[in-house]
Each structure stands twice: as C-alpha cells, then as structure tokens.
Design an enzyme around this catalytic site. Sequence first.
Site, mmCIF file in Angstrom:
data_model
loop_
_atom_site.group_PDB
_atom_site.id
_atom_site.type_symbol
_atom_site.label_atom_id
_atom_site.label_comp_id
_atom_site.label_asym_id
_atom_site.label_seq_id
_atom_site.Cartn_x
_atom_site.Cartn_y
_atom_site.Cartn_z
ATOM 1 N N SER A 304 0.795 -1.206 0.000
ATOM 2 C CA SER A 304 0.000 0.000 0.000
ATOM 3 C C SER A 304 0.839 1.273 0.000
ATOM 4 C CB SER A 304 -0.930 -0.060 1.213
ATOM 5 O OG SER A 304 -2.081 0.699 1.022
ATOM 6 N N ASP A 315 9.557 5.133 -10.664
ATOM 7 C CA ASP A 315 9.106 5.756 -11.908
ATOM 8 C C ASP A 315 9.829 7.064 -12.184
ATOM 9 O OD1 ASP A 315 7.382 3.700 -12.353
ATOM 10 O OD2 ASP A 315 5.537 4.886 -12.211
ATOM 11 N N LYS A 329 -1.121 -4.194 -3.126
ATOM 12 C CA LYS A 329 -2.350 -3.582 -2.602
ATOM 13 C C LYS A 329 -2.482 -2.193 -3.214
ATOM 14 C CE LYS A 329 -5.456 -2.233 0.597
ATOM 15 N NZ LYS A 329 -5.397 -0.805 0.300
#
Length: 466
Positions: A304, A315, A329
């Site tokens: 999460s 990224d 999650k």
Amino acid sequence: MTESTKTTVSPKRRFALWQGAAALSTLALVPLATGAMATVDSKTQEEISRFMDVYLEVKSNYVEQVDDSKLIEGAINGMLASLDPHSGYLDARGFSNLRTQTDGEYGGLGLSVTMEDGVVKVIAPTADTPAAKAGIKAGDYITHINKELIFGLTLDEAVEQMRGKPGTAIDITVVREGQDKPIEMSLTREIIDLKPVKWEVSGDVGVLTVSSFSADATTDLRAAMMAVEKSLGKKPRGWILDLRSNPGGLLDEAVGISDLFLERGEIVSQRGRKKGDIERYFAEPGDVAGGAPVVVLIDSGSASASEIVAGALQDQHRAVVMGERSFGKGSVQTVLPLTDTTALRLTTARYYTPSGRSVQEGGIEPDIRVPQISDPDYASRPKFRESDLRRHLVNEKKVDNGLLEKDEKVDPRFTATAADLKAKGIEDFQLHYALQTIGRIGPVVPRMAQGGKPPVKPAAKPTARN
C-alpha cells in the site's frame, strides 16, 4: 512535507491505504453523501423488500430470540464482506481500535494480520515487537490463543484477544507451512509504540527504516536524515530506505516521504469510480537528500503506502528498488462515520504510480531482485500477497505474476546458505547487498519520469466528499 504544506491534502480528508483489516490506517472523517438515496430505483426497492422478508422470518421463527441489533450488524458485515477484503463495518470497538492504531501506541504483540478461511493469517510482524522477537513470520497461521481455538471468530475479535495489558502473558499456537507440527509460543504483551522511523549509519551510508506510515512519519524521517548527517559530520554517500514488511498507513505520509527524495513531478494519483474522479499528488521543490543515491528495499510484506513510495521513486528514476516483489495492494480505503462511534471502512479508489501503473495484484517489481537468503526458512516459506485474498480487486491490466517470479537459473550471487552468511557476520543479506550497491551508484540528477515542465499543482480540495 507535513500535511499543512501539502495543497492537495486536506486535514479532514486523510485516506488510508489498508493492507488488511488489522493493518495501520487513518480516520478520514467524510460524511456519507445524503444524495445517495436518490439513486435507489425500483429494482433496489425489490431487493430491500426481499431482505426484509428474510429478516422478519428470522425474527419470527429462529430457534432462539435474536436481538435486532445483532441481525442488522450481521447483515451489514455480510454486505461489506462481499465487496472486497478491505471494506468493513466498524462498530464502537472497531472504531476505537482504529483510532488507537492510528495514534501508534497500544498494548499487544505487533502483528499485521488478515483472515483467510476463518483462520488468522500473519501478513507481517512489526520489527522489535513481541511477535518479531518470538519468531512469528509472514504466512504463519494463528489457530489458538491461550489454548482456545479461534476458528470462527471475526478478525476484530481475534485481534482483541491478542491485545491486552502490557506485561501480561499470552500463549499462541502457530501453524507454519513446511513444519510437521504446530508451534507453541509464549509471549508477553508490550506497549506497541509504533515509532515509524529508525535510523543508523553504516560506513558513510544512512540507513532509514520506515515500519509504518502512521501520523508524523514524514516529520520523523526528515529528523532521522538530519540525525544521520549530524552523526557523520557530513552528507552521507547515499541512503537506504527500508520499507520491508511495512503494511502501509496514511496516504499523505506516503506522499510526504516520497517528496523528501524528489525535486518535482507526480508522486501518485488516485482514481475513483467516475471517469473524472481523479486526484493527483505532486512533489514540492527541494530534494532533502540532495541527489545522493537511494536504494529502496521492499519485500512481499511491503504494501500500500510502501508501494506508493517505491513506485514513485522508481518511476521518477530517483531510486533503485531492490528486494522482492511487493504485496500488491493498490486500493484506497476511506473511513466514513455513521455515528460518533461507528463507521464504514470503504474502498473508494485505486491508486496509480506516476507512469500510470496500478500495483493492484502485481505489486512493485524490484529493479534488482535480491532474495533474503539469510533467513533459513526463506526457500520453504510461501509468499502471501493481495492476489491470494478472496474477492480482491482485479487489476485492469492482468499481470502473470508467475512469470515475474519464475527463475530459470539460480543466480550465483545468491547461492550462499544462511549458515554461510552468519559465519561471515551477515545477518541481513538484503541490507548487506544494498549497502554494497550504494557504493556502485553515482550521484543522481533528479528528473521527472516524463519530460516537460512540472504540472501546476491543483488547488486545495474541499474538506468533505459530497
């Protein structure tokens, strides 16, 4: 960054990134939409009528008299349980427990758990807690508490039994795959003071361990980074951000911690059911790490909020992500108060990394896969992730995780046994490998995942969901 300096986060709109019903979360005090009943159509009315027929039959003919509140609460629990593993009803006890967890201090064992087929299953123990010290591991099943079978209890009821006054003893029976017999453990409850951040210096590298994204985690991490620099008397060569077995927590803390290492760019977006229901979070100017190399450690227990941080830094090409594929999650839960003491915990959105990836089911795949071979049970212990939960949300772009984890050949770097490593003084192989890697990474020039000027930050959102 703290909550007050984030224009995209409202103090009354704090969302939780739940891994399981007993994982850390938040209290997003969002009133239920009063216009929801306007969408009730004739079909809905027919279904409500069917429910009332069943309710009245049970009231009239069940072998024992049943309390109305028990029937209604059971119906609510069943309705929410049919949606996904993370939605649920919080009664007065559950709501109180949630507040306690968010505050970060309670008496207990230090476990993040979920329910599987009526049995409590361990997601991850928290470091330096009674559970971790006793050797409880991710994937263990807890079958008995104080010699009493807990099969059939709700997750909240089982968690309630594990909590208690600090200093009191508790016996737990654990079933572990690969072990012939159940494992009997005697533990002593402690105050679980979830200090979200710990730091240490290894050589000229700062090691930052974030165990939860509870309140003030960003502030604590910033302070830890300053403590590392003070201890070294200079800027460290690089940083290791250890998010292993971190079950998640507050979304705004995940955004804040990501921001400490970013100069600009998107950190995460959350998208609701409606096409235009998108909220984006961006980094503020100022990389606290000053462009120094960063390695992020993750494993199957990193969930999460941990995945938001790892995904953002990956990224944005700001960090090397190392370890093993994370939990997967990728949904956001909001706590919707019903009364002063009860609430709904409802899945309201999915979140996406800056490149548009959803980690739901697939998780974050590390740039460098490094197994924890210093754990003697590593090879035999199964991995447990979001995709193993019943009724989990399906990723729109299905990923074959079996292919991700299939190794055709044994990497010669990872052939040592736990005993071999211990003889060399290596107790944590993943951390050891990360420290070695830092020495091979040059200074990082912060950049965005995509070219162009940083987007204009959105204005502050209203403080309530209508």
